[in-house]
Design an enzyme around this catalytic site. Structure first.
Site: not given
Length: 287
Positions: A92, A183
């Site tokens: 990623d 997150e």
């Protein structure tokens, strides 16, 4: 007869000019500063060998610590990859990796082929990743299965965030479903309000693309806040724990390291394992 007044002239005495001393005013300050500069230079020259050793030691120590950390990470990476043989491996990336030379991105540790890549597309309600277009096209040209993800800001409007992602990302056949990256915890709202916002984003994206999104988060965040209420979604989980060497059965993807070296990418990059082989990965792509 009146007398005319007599005006007396006053005599002015001029004071003698003082001679300017070389130690007065600015010259004094300059002399003091110059003295201290010479003193510091003199001391530095006298102890030059000791200072060179000290700074060299500190620099080498920092470099050796970074190298040791990378070495330990590489050892774990090998352990994990050996245990996950047969599963699909991918990356990623975002603008933090700079300009990627996609034609060189092929294998990990010169042994494990890279099949897929998640690419950051948007952040919050108003920011597009600066390298998204380049990465999105580069991954396609490199024949990698690609997916786009959105970094969710808990304190911003969820539908505005979804609208930015939809405006930015055009999925094609063979691409992975959209990903929501969550997150952080909110600062100005309750946890319940955060969950409402996440569900709005997920529903808006699913309605537009016709495919159920994937959720990315850390393992603790997943266990504490998302596992029960979002159980109808598939998860991509981050866990860098040195002692974990196998993917959990409940995870669709596992981000197991953030310190891998890959050809074509400067610096470290995240690596992920799909809980299946390449054919199974193709099965979950957009039709």
């Amino acid at each position: 007869m009146k007398r005319k007044p007599v005006r007396r002239q006053t005599t002015t005495t001029r004071k003698p000019k003082k001679k300017v001393s070389i130690f007065s005013g600015k010259l004094v300050r300059f002399s003091i500063i110059a003295f201290f500069i010479l003193l510091v230079l003199g001391v530095g020259y006298h102890y030059r060998n000791g200072l060179a050793y000290y700074f060299s030691f500190k620099s080498n120590k920092m470099l050796s610590e970074a190298a040791e950390s990378k070495r330990i990470s590489d050892v774990r990476n090998f352990q994990v990859l050996e245990k996950q043989e047969g599963k699909s491996i991918g990356l990623d990336v975002s603008e933090y990796q700079g300009k990627i030379s996609w034609s060189y991105v092929d294998t990990l540790e010169k042994k494990y082929p890279l099949h897929f890549v998640f690419i950051r597309a948007t952040v919050g309600k108003d920011r597009k990743d600066r390298q998204f277009n380049r990465n999105w096209l580069g991954a396609k040209d490199n024949k990698m299965i690609r997916g786009a993800y959105h970094y969710y800001r808990p304190n911003e409007n969820s539908l505005e965030q979804a609208a930015l992602f939809i405006k930015t990302v055009r999925l094609q056949k063979g691409d992975l479903p959209p990903i929501l990256d969550i997150e952080k915890l909110p600062k100005n709202q309750s946890l319940d309000s955060l969950k409402v916002g996440l569900k709005r984003w997920l529903k808006a994206i699913e309605l537009h693309y016709g495919v159920k999104p994937i959720i990315y988060t850390g393992e603790k965040y997943y266990d504490d806040f998302l596992k029960d209420e979002f159980s109808n979604y598939l998860f991509w989980i981050a866990n860098y724990n040195f002692y974990r060497e196998e993917i959990d059965d409940d995870w669709l993807f596992w981000q197991f390291t953030e310190k891998a070296s890959v050809p074509g990418i400067k610096g470290n990059v995240d690596v992920n394992i799909y809980n299946g082989d390449l054919e199974q990965l193709r099965y979950i792509t957009v039709e």
